[in-house]
Design a protein around this motif. Structure first.
Motif, PDB file in Angstrom:
ATOM      1  N   GLY A  44      41.985  34.089  36.241  1.00 53.08           N
ATOM      2  CA  GLY A  44      41.921  34.631  34.894  1.00 53.08           C
ATOM      3  C   GLY A  44      40.907  35.750  34.772  1.00 53.08           C
ATOM      4  N   ARG A  45      39.751  35.608  35.440  1.00 55.64           N
ATOM      5  CA  ARG A  45      38.722  36.653  35.387  1.00 55.64           C
ATOM      6  C   ARG A  45      39.224  37.949  36.023  1.00 55.64           C
ATOM      7  NH1 ARG A  45      35.888  38.518  33.636  1.00 55.64           N
ATOM      8  NH2 ARG A  45      33.857  38.729  34.621  1.00 55.64           N
ATOM      9  N   LEU A  46      40.156  37.826  36.957  1.00 47.96           N
ATOM     10  CA  LEU A  46      40.698  39.007  37.622  1.00 47.96           C
ATOM     11  C   LEU A  46      41.946  39.546  36.924  1.00 47.96           C
ATOM     12  CD1 LEU A  46      40.156  37.922  41.331  1.00 47.96           C
ATOM     13  CD2 LEU A  46      38.930  39.728  40.096  1.00 47.96           C
ATOM     14  N   GLY A  47      42.269  38.974  35.761  1.00 49.89           N
ATOM     15  CA  GLY A  47      43.326  39.543  34.943  1.00 49.89           C
ATOM     16  C   GLY A  47      44.691  38.922  35.101  1.00 49.89           C
ATOM     17  N   LEU A  48      44.809  37.844  35.879  1.00 50.20           N
ATOM     18  CA  LEU A  48      46.100  37.191  36.028  1.00 50.20           C
ATOM     19  C   LEU A  48      46.263  36.093  34.972  1.00 50.20           C
ATOM     20  CD1 LEU A  48      45.338  38.366  38.999  1.00 50.20           C
ATOM     21  CD2 LEU A  48      47.398  37.140  39.632  1.00 50.20           C
ATOM     22  N   GLY A 248      40.407  34.888  44.473  1.00 50.78           N
ATOM     23  CA  GLY A 248      40.447  36.311  44.782  1.00 50.78           C
ATOM     24  C   GLY A 248      41.581  36.659  45.726  1.00 50.78           C
ATOM     25  N   PHE A 249      41.771  35.837  46.736  1.00 53.08           N
ATOM     26  CA  PHE A 249      42.838  36.068  47.717  1.00 53.08           C
ATOM     27  C   PHE A 249      44.202  36.030  47.036  1.00 53.08           C
ATOM     28  CE2 PHE A 249      45.828  34.905  51.021  1.00 53.08           C
ATOM     29  CZ  PHE A 249      45.402  35.608  52.139  1.00 53.08           C
ATOM     30  N   LEU A 250      44.419  35.027  46.186  1.00 50.26           N
ATOM     31  CA  LEU A 250      45.716  34.875  45.526  1.00 50.26           C
ATOM     32  C   LEU A 250      45.957  35.974  44.502  1.00 50.26           C
ATOM     33  CD1 LEU A 250      45.748  31.004  45.046  1.00 50.26           C
ATOM     34  CD2 LEU A 250      47.014  32.351  46.732  1.00 50.26           C
ATOM     35  N   ALA A 251      44.904  36.400  43.811  1.00 46.73           N
ATOM     36  CA  ALA A 251      45.063  37.516  42.879  1.00 46.73           C
ATOM     37  C   ALA A 251      45.541  38.754  43.622  1.00 46.73           C
ATOM     38  CB  ALA A 251      43.746  37.798  42.168  1.00 46.73           C
ATOM     39  N   ALA A 252      44.935  39.023  44.762  1.00 45.46           N
ATOM     40  CA  ALA A 252      45.307  40.198  45.538  1.00 45.46           C
ATOM     41  C   ALA A 252      46.723  40.075  46.099  1.00 45.46           C
ATOM     42  CB  ALA A 252      44.296  40.432  46.657  1.00 45.46           C
ATOM     43  N   LEU A 253      47.134  38.862  46.473  1.00 45.42           N
ATOM     44  CA  LEU A 253      48.522  38.667  46.896  1.00 45.42           C
ATOM     45  C   LEU A 253      49.476  39.033  45.769  1.00 45.42           C
ATOM     46  CD1 LEU A 253      48.813  35.312  48.923  1.00 45.42           C
ATOM     47  CD2 LEU A 253      48.754  37.656  49.787  1.00 45.42           C
ATOM     48  N   ALA A 254      49.132  38.611  44.552  1.00 45.86           N
ATOM     49  CA  ALA A 254      49.978  38.921  43.398  1.00 45.86           C
ATOM     50  C   ALA A 254      50.051  40.419  43.153  1.00 45.86           C
ATOM     51  CB  ALA A 254      49.444  38.207  42.153  1.00 45.86           C
ATOM     52  N   TRP A 255      48.988  41.135  43.497  1.00 45.25           N
ATOM     53  CA  TRP A 255      48.978  42.601  43.330  1.00 45.25           C
ATOM     54  C   TRP A 255      49.772  43.298  44.429  1.00 45.25           C
ATOM     55  CZ3 TRP A 255      42.986  42.323  42.723  1.00 45.25           C
ATOM     56  CH2 TRP A 255      42.677  41.848  41.435  1.00 45.25           C
ATOM     57  N   TYR A 297      32.767  46.519  52.221  1.00 47.50           N
ATOM     58  CA  TYR A 297      33.842  46.860  53.156  1.00 47.50           C
ATOM     59  C   TYR A 297      33.998  48.389  53.247  1.00 47.50           C
ATOM     60  CZ  TYR A 297      34.351  41.873  52.842  1.00 47.50           C
ATOM     61  OH  TYR A 297      34.075  40.530  52.880  1.00 47.50           O
ATOM     62  N   ASP A 298      34.814  48.966  52.397  1.00 45.95           N
ATOM     63  CA  ASP A 298      34.953  50.420  52.460  1.00 45.95           C
ATOM     64  C   ASP A 298      35.634  50.934  51.202  1.00 45.95           C
ATOM     65  OD1 ASP A 298      37.772  49.951  52.805  1.00 45.95           O
ATOM     66  OD2 ASP A 298      37.433  49.744  54.957  1.00 45.95           O
ATOM     67  N   GLY A 299      35.690  52.248  51.097  1.00 48.49           N
ATOM     68  CA  GLY A 299      36.303  52.862  49.937  1.00 48.49           C
ATOM     69  C   GLY A 299      37.791  52.619  49.861  1.00 48.49           C
ATOM     70  N   GLU A 300      38.427  52.428  51.012  1.00 55.94           N
ATOM     71  CA  GLU A 300      39.863  52.154  51.027  1.00 55.94           C
ATOM     72  C   GLU A 300      40.182  50.860  50.295  1.00 55.94           C
ATOM     73  OE1 GLU A 300      43.356  50.957  54.229  1.00 55.94           O
ATOM     74  OE2 GLU A 300      41.587  52.046  54.936  1.00 55.94           O
ATOM     75  N   ALA A 301      39.364  49.832  50.543  1.00 48.71           N
ATOM     76  CA  ALA A 301      39.582  48.553  49.862  1.00 48.71           C
ATOM     77  C   ALA A 301      39.418  48.712  48.355  1.00 48.71           C
ATOM     78  CB  ALA A 301      38.600  47.506  50.395  1.00 48.71           C
ATOM     79  N   ALA A 302      38.373  49.388  47.934  1.00 45.75           N
ATOM     80  CA  ALA A 302      38.138  49.581  46.502  1.00 45.75           C
ATOM     81  C   ALA A 302      39.260  50.386  45.868  1.00 45.75           C
ATOM     82  CB  ALA A 302      36.799  50.266  46.285  1.00 45.75           C
ATOM     83  N   ALA A 303      39.733  51.412  46.563  1.00 43.70           N
ATOM     84  CA  ALA A 303      40.807  52.248  46.020  1.00 43.70           C
ATOM     85  C   ALA A 303      42.102  51.455  45.886  1.00 43.70           C
ATOM     86  CB  ALA A 303      41.027  53.465  46.918  1.00 43.70           C
ATOM     87  N   ALA A 304      42.356  50.533  46.833  1.00 43.69           N
ATOM     88  CA  ALA A 304      43.581  49.736  46.783  1.00 43.69           C
ATOM     89  C   ALA A 304      43.570  48.754  45.623  1.00 43.69           C
ATOM     90  CB  ALA A 304      43.758  48.984  48.101  1.00 43.69           C
ATOM     91  N   ILE A 305      42.384  48.269  45.263  1.00 36.65           N
ATOM     92  CA  ILE A 305      42.271  47.245  44.234  1.00 36.65           C
ATOM     93  C   ILE A 305      42.067  47.836  42.832  1.00 36.65           C
ATOM     94  CG2 ILE A 305      40.884  45.258  43.485  1.00 36.65           C
ATOM     95  CD1 ILE A 305      42.635  44.859  46.003  1.00 36.65           C
ATOM     96  N   ALA A 306      41.500  49.008  42.757  1.00 41.63           N
ATOM     97  CA  ALA A 306      41.126  49.602  41.460  1.00 41.63           C
ATOM     98  C   ALA A 306      42.244  49.628  40.420  1.00 41.63           C
ATOM     99  CB  ALA A 306      40.567  50.999  41.683  1.00 41.63           C
ATOM    100  N   PRO A 307      43.478  49.990  40.781  1.00 42.69           N
ATOM    101  CA  PRO A 307      44.526  50.056  39.749  1.00 42.69           C
ATOM    102  C   PRO A 307      44.809  48.718  39.080  1.00 42.69           C
ATOM    103  CG  PRO A 307      45.208  51.212  41.741  1.00 42.69           C
ATOM    104  CD  PRO A 307      43.970  50.451  42.093  1.00 42.69           C
ATOM    105  N   LEU A 309      42.408  45.950  39.092  1.00 37.88           N
ATOM    106  CA  LEU A 309      41.200  45.326  38.545  1.00 37.88           C
ATOM    107  C   LEU A 309      40.820  45.942  37.209  1.00 37.88           C
ATOM    108  CD1 LEU A 309      39.261  43.105  39.401  1.00 37.88           C
ATOM    109  CD2 LEU A 309      37.730  44.851  40.234  1.00 37.88           C
ATOM    110  N   HIS A 310      41.136  47.164  36.971  1.00 39.99           N
ATOM    111  CA  HIS A 310      40.763  47.790  35.692  1.00 39.99           C
ATOM    112  C   HIS A 310      41.545  47.194  34.530  1.00 39.99           C
ATOM    113  CE1 HIS A 310      37.801  50.681  36.839  1.00 39.99           C
ATOM    114  NE2 HIS A 310      38.541  51.155  37.805  1.00 39.99           N
ATOM    115  N   ALA A 311      42.521  46.343  34.854  1.00 42.08           N
ATOM    116  CA  ALA A 311      43.260  45.663  33.792  1.00 42.08           C
ATOM    117  C   ALA A 311      42.630  44.324  33.424  1.00 42.08           C
ATOM    118  CB  ALA A 311      44.710  45.442  34.224  1.00 42.08           C
ATOM    119  N   THR A 312      41.461  44.004  34.014  1.00 41.60           N
ATOM    120  CA  THR A 312      40.841  42.709  33.729  1.00 41.60           C
ATOM    121  C   THR A 312      40.342  42.633  32.313  1.00 41.60           C
ATOM    122  OG1 THR A 312      38.715  43.491  34.562  1.00 41.60           O
ATOM    123  CG2 THR A 312      40.123  42.318  36.119  1.00 41.60           C
ATOM    124  N   ARG A 313      40.160  41.368  31.838  1.00 44.50           N
ATOM    125  CA  ARG A 313      39.707  41.136  30.474  1.00 44.50           C
ATOM    126  C   ARG A 313      38.242  41.519  30.347  1.00 44.50           C
ATOM    127  NH1 ARG A 313      43.235  37.404  32.044  1.00 44.50           N
ATOM    128  NH2 ARG A 313      45.015  36.998  30.729  1.00 44.50           N
TER     129      ARG A 313
END
Length: 313
Positions: A44-48, A248-255, A297-307, A309-313
């Motif tokens: 829920g904290r990650l917006g799912l 966190g792992f499952l949220a990213a799978l959903a993304w 980790y790196d900027g690639e990871a942040a760039a992949a997640i940013a679209p 995560l910005h939808a979080t509550r």
């Protein structure tokens, strides 16, 4: 609870069969927990919009309100009229010795919950994660997932110590993912009689958390992934850290991101929990999370997640 003395000073070895002691505690903390609720809170904290399934008592009202405020669907929690919600009570002395009790309570009614009517209302699940619960409930939900074709994740965790090989084999066979820590992975092999390769033959992907060393992901079709934990973690209290990783792992799978990025998100969310007392007392902004992801980790990871995560509550 915290006891300011030493339990040993109040125990007479020759009289343990007549033990009757009382300790005046000087500190009490009441924390929200439970593996399913911890994972749902993180999702829920990650917006799912996770759906919590299980059994609780009539004392669940305040907890329900807290979870719902953080994006968790609690409509399908069975409320027992006979039992209180499960709870763990622990008193610790100055030496770190503990007296503890676990009350399963309403958890025993989880076996009465059927998944199909829930799916009919909320839609087909991405995954059904079957965590530590009433053993008969875990078996029922696993069997129902197989029968109805719901992809499921096996995460028996704390129940492994109390389960026999037959039950463990039944709980993990056919899982899309198997979650465990490293000690639990060896326990699975020992109790089932399966080798590591045989376990992997029966699940799609095995995710093994390694504590401060990070995480290892193995599958039959992809190269093994090993990642370190997030950087510069100020360890305070570890309760719930594994649940946060899973969230966190499952949220990213959903993304729909890669398994490597999913593990990185899990490790960063776990870092927030281990730095906080209580498994649901952490906070962060989307910007803070992305900064920490990039730093660890790196900027690639942040760039992949940013679209996402910005939808979080």
């Amino acid at each position: 609870m915290s006891f300011g003395g030493k339990f040993a000073d109040s125990l007479v070895v020759e009289q343990l069969d007549k033990l009757s002691v009382s300790f005046l505690v000087d500190h009490l903390e009441i924390r929200r927990g439970g593996v399913a609720a911890n994972m749902c809170f993180g999702l829920g904290r990650l917006g799912l919009a996770p759906v919590l399934v299980g059994a609780a008592g009539e004392d669940f009202a305040d907890y329900r309100s807290w979870l719902e405020r953080h994006g968790v669907n609690c409509d399908y929690v069975r409320i027992s009229t006979d039992h209180h919600t499960a709870r763990f009570v622990c008193t610790t002395d100055t030496n770190g010795a503990q007296f503890a009790s676990f009350y399963p309570g309403a958890m025993s009614e989880a076996r009465m919950v059927e998944l199909e009517p829930i799916v009919a209302k909320v839609g087909a699940p991405s995954y059904v994660l079957i965590g530590a619960d009433d053993p008969d409930g875990m078996r029922r939900h696993t069997d129902e997932c197989r029968t109805r074709g719901y992809p499921f994740i096996a995460d028996p965790s704390q129940q492994l110590a109390f389960s026999g090989g037959e039950l463990i084999r039944d709980l993990i066979d056919g899982a899309a993912y198997l979650f465990s820590n490293e000690y639990e992975s060896h326990m699975i092999e020992q109790k089932t009689g399966w080798s590591a390769e045989e376990v992997l033959d029966r699940v799609g992907t095995q995710v093994t958390t390694l504590g401060a060393a990070g995480v290892r992901i193995t599958s039959k079709t992809e190269p093994t992934i090993e990642l370190p934990a997030a950087k510069d973690v100020a360890v305070l209290e570890p309760t719930g850290v594994g649940d946060a990783f899973r969230a966190g792992f499952l949220a990213a799978l959903a993304w729909g991101v890669t398994l490597e990025h999913a593990a990185q998100v899990g490790c960063v969310l776990a870092a927030y929990v281990v730095e906080t007392v209580g498994p649901q007392d952490y906070t962060f902004t989307a910007e803070q999370f992305l900064d920490r992801l990039e730093y660890s980790y790196d900027g690639e990871a942040a760039a992949a997640i940013a679209p996402f995560l910005h939808a979080t509550r």
